[in-house]
Design an enzyme around this catalytic site. Structure first.
Site, PDB file in Angstrom:
ATOM      1  N   HIS A  34       0.868  -1.196   0.000  1.00  0.00           N
ATOM      2  CA  HIS A  34       0.000   0.000   0.000  1.00  0.00           C
ATOM      3  C   HIS A  34       0.897   1.235   0.000  1.00  0.00           C
ATOM      4  O   HIS A  34       1.764   1.372   0.872  1.00  0.00           O
ATOM      5  CB  HIS A  34      -0.874   0.033   1.248  1.00  0.00           C
ATOM      6  CG  HIS A  34      -1.785  -1.147   1.391  1.00  0.00           C
ATOM      7  ND1 HIS A  34      -3.042  -1.187   0.834  1.00  0.00           N
ATOM      8  CD2 HIS A  34      -1.614  -2.347   2.019  1.00  0.00           C
ATOM      9  CE1 HIS A  34      -3.613  -2.353   1.115  1.00  0.00           C
ATOM     10  NE2 HIS A  34      -2.760  -3.075   1.838  1.00  0.00           N
ATOM     11  N   ASP A 156     -11.416   1.425  -0.728  1.00  0.00           N
ATOM     12  CA  ASP A 156     -11.474   1.354   0.736  1.00  0.00           C
ATOM     13  C   ASP A 156     -12.894   0.923   1.108  1.00  0.00           C
ATOM     14  O   ASP A 156     -13.856   1.640   0.838  1.00  0.00           O
ATOM     15  CB  ASP A 156     -11.147   2.725   1.339  1.00  0.00           C
ATOM     16  CG  ASP A 156     -11.066   2.684   2.862  1.00  0.00           C
ATOM     17  OD1 ASP A 156     -11.691   1.776   3.472  1.00  0.00           O
ATOM     18  OD2 ASP A 156     -10.398   3.546   3.449  1.00  0.00           O
ATOM     19  N   GLU A 219      -9.040 -11.203   6.987  1.00  0.00           N
ATOM     20  CA  GLU A 219      -7.897 -10.640   7.727  1.00  0.00           C
ATOM     21  C   GLU A 219      -8.191 -10.698   9.223  1.00  0.00           C
ATOM     22  O   GLU A 219      -7.281 -10.705  10.039  1.00  0.00           O
ATOM     23  CB  GLU A 219      -7.661  -9.188   7.257  1.00  0.00           C
ATOM     24  CG  GLU A 219      -6.378  -8.571   7.778  1.00  0.00           C
ATOM     25  CD  GLU A 219      -6.136  -7.159   7.260  1.00  0.00           C
ATOM     26  OE1 GLU A 219      -6.967  -6.639   6.482  1.00  0.00           O
ATOM     27  OE2 GLU A 219      -5.118  -6.564   7.654  1.00  0.00           O
TER      28      GLU A 219
HETATM   29  C1  LIG Z   1      -2.623  -3.748   7.941  1.00  0.00           C
HETATM   30  N1  LIG Z   1      -3.576  -4.364   7.091  1.00  0.00           N
HETATM   31  C2  LIG Z   1      -4.370  -3.712   6.203  1.00  0.00           C
HETATM   32  N2  LIG Z   1      -5.623  -4.184   5.995  1.00  0.00           N
HETATM   33  C3  LIG Z   1      -6.473  -3.552   5.188  1.00  0.00           C
HETATM   34  N3  LIG Z   1      -6.181  -2.438   4.525  1.00  0.00           N
HETATM   35  C4  LIG Z   1      -4.945  -1.924   4.680  1.00  0.00           C
HETATM   36  C5  LIG Z   1      -3.983  -2.538   5.495  1.00  0.00           C
HETATM   37  N4  LIG Z   1      -2.851  -1.828   5.422  1.00  0.00           N
HETATM   38  C6  LIG Z   1      -3.109  -0.776   4.587  1.00  0.00           C
HETATM   39  N5  LIG Z   1      -4.392  -0.823   4.161  1.00  0.00           N
HETATM   40  C7  LIG Z   1      -5.100   0.131   3.287  1.00  0.00           C
HETATM   41  O1  LIG Z   1      -4.147   0.989   2.670  1.00  0.00           O
HETATM   42  C8  LIG Z   1      -4.397   2.363   3.004  1.00  0.00           C
HETATM   43  C9  LIG Z   1      -3.108   3.131   3.075  1.00  0.00           C
HETATM   44  O2  LIG Z   1      -2.534   3.214   1.782  1.00  0.00           O
HETATM   45  P1  LIG Z   1      -3.141   4.109   0.598  1.00  0.00           P
HETATM   46  O3  LIG Z   1      -3.643   5.405   1.188  1.00  0.00           O
HETATM   47  O4  LIG Z   1      -4.252   3.319  -0.041  1.00  0.00           O
HETATM   48  O5  LIG Z   1      -1.980   4.315  -0.310  1.00  0.00           O
HETATM   49  C10 LIG Z   1      -5.157   2.262   4.326  1.00  0.00           C
HETATM   50  O6  LIG Z   1      -5.899   3.427   4.582  1.00  0.00           O
HETATM   51  C11 LIG Z   1      -6.021   1.013   4.116  1.00  0.00           C
HETATM   52  O7  LIG Z   1      -7.161   1.351   3.339  1.00  0.00           O
HETATM   53 ZN   LIG Z   2      -2.817  -4.991   2.749  1.00  0.00          ZN
END
Ligand SMILES: CNc1ncnc2c1ncn2[C@@H]1O[C@H](COP(=O)(O)O)[C@@H](O)[C@H]1O
Ligand SMILES: [Zn+2]
Length: 362
Positions: A34, A156, A219
């Site tokens: 991410h 999201d 998850e």
């Molecule tokens: C730890 N486990 C996880 N589970 C679910 N979603 C996750 C995550 N880790 C990250 N994100 C997702 O990625 C976004 C941040 O990157 P971006 O703003 O999209 O680049 C978070 O706000 C969440 O929507």
């Molecule tokens: Zn993830």
């Protein structure tokens, strides 16, 4: 992030262990990263300098080694980072830094994912957000950074069905206009919020228009029903899948669905242990799927927030599950077949083979 103590000083036992071992360059393919979770300490410092009025310290944006947070607290951390990254200039810098850092870690193929955000105060639109990430990928390419990067537009889950559908349209537009740089759609966000049932039409539409689907599934333990539903699409890859198998409260029927479609899993050891969905490295579900011979790819998830990198994840897997160099090699090589860039797979296999002798000399 009031109420949460996010200041830590502990040095990692793992980092000291790692300094005693050779660096691992098995980490050639990263499929689950991410963007805003991957922001490094040095990039955070630059962002903080741009926005001193926010009074954000690095301790609020990262979970250091030896520290754990609930998943809920992890999602508070993303909110802090989003405050720091709210202009096109920020996105460009963050994306370029993250790409360069993965390349410096030995990653040759990277699939980044990110949630397009609109920021009223800075005038950033979702479309410009995606364009800026694409621009960062192109600039890195032009600057000769030795890495192939592809992009997944993220949904999201918190934002509901309508936004999901808009995001799919955006992703489809970019898939068609970027010459194959946008390859897929990710479903992520706080797993405790919303239900996949509402997002099904959007995900189905994405699949039908040719976007590859990587879905965060199971998850947390309470998502078995949702996973049953989403696995019927079926997705092209699964993020985490921590609670799919019966031993942890999932079911054989879920496992059978994953097996039937041979759907690869993206497994993120540090993320799951620090986010406390897995109690220890040795308890990680990597072993369950790996022993079954099911396609499983090691990934970082959020290398900035969880203070890791892909080499570290490979080393962790090797030391925890007693994997040989040959096992590591095979694991890294099999990741190629799980990428969303079939056009590149042959070239990547060739590259891996060229890198093989250097690996075994370590
Ligand atoms: C730890 N486990 C996880 N589970 C679910 N979603 C996750 C995550 N880790 C990250 N994100 C997702 O990625 C976004 C941040 O990157 P971006 O703003 O999209 O680049 C978070 O706000 C969440 O929507
Ligand atoms: Zn993830």
């Amino acid at each position: 992030v009031s109420g949460i103590d996010l200041h830590f000083s502990h040095q990692s036992t793992f980092i000291s262990r790692r300094q005693n071992t050779s660096p691992s360059w098995w980490s050639h393919g990263e499929l689950h990263a991410h963007l805003n979770g991957s922001v490094s300490f040095s990039t955070i410092e630059k962002l903080v300098a741009r926005k001193p009025h926010l009074n954000i310290e690095h301790g609020m944006t990262a979970i250091r080694s030896g520290q754990r947070r609930t998943l809920d607290e992890c999602f508070q951390v993303f909110k802090v980072i989003h405050q720091l990254v709210d202009t096109e200039e920020d996105i460009l810098m963050v994306a370029k830094d993250v790409i360069r850092e993965f390349a410096a870690d030995g990653v040759k193929y990277l699939e980044l994912r990110s949630t397009p955000r609109k920021e009223k105060t800075t005038g950033m639109t979702k479309r410009r957000y995606v364009e800026t990430v694409i621009e960062a990928i192109r600039q890195c390419k032009n600057e000769g950074v030795d890495i192939e990067v592809r992009f997944l537009v993220a949904v999201d889950r918190r934002n509901g069905a309508e936004v999901a559908m808009e995001t799919v349209k955006l992703a489809e537009d970019f898939m068609l206009s970027t010459g194959g740089l946008v390859v897929g759609l990710d479903l992520s966000g706080d797993p405790m919020v919303g239900h996949g049932r509402d997002l099904l039409p959007a995900l189905q539409k994405a699949k039908n228009c040719g976007l590859k689907l990587s879905l965060h599934l199971s998850e947390v333990p309470s998502q078995a029903d949702e996973s049953e539903l989403l696995l019927n699409i079926p997705p092209d890859r699964i993020g985490h899948g921590t609670f799919l198998h019966p031993e942890v409260g999932g079911s054989q029927s879920l496992v059978d669905k994953v097996r039937k479609h041979n759907t690869p899993l993206e497994l993120c050891l540090t993320s799951n242990v620090k986010g406390q969905t897995v109690s220890s490295y040795s308890q990680h579900h990597f072993l369950y799927w790996y022993q079954m011979g099911h396609p499983s790819v090691l990934c970082t998830d959020d290398k900035g927030v969880f203070c890791t990198d892909l080499s570290q994840e490979y080393q962790l897997a090797a030391s925890t599950f007693n994997l040989s160099q040959e096992d590591m090699w095979t694991l890294s090589q099999k990741a190629i077949d799980c990428t969303f860039a079939p056009d590149l797979q042959q070239q990547l296999h060739q590259k891996w083979l060229e890198l093989r002798p250097t690996l075994f000399q370590l």
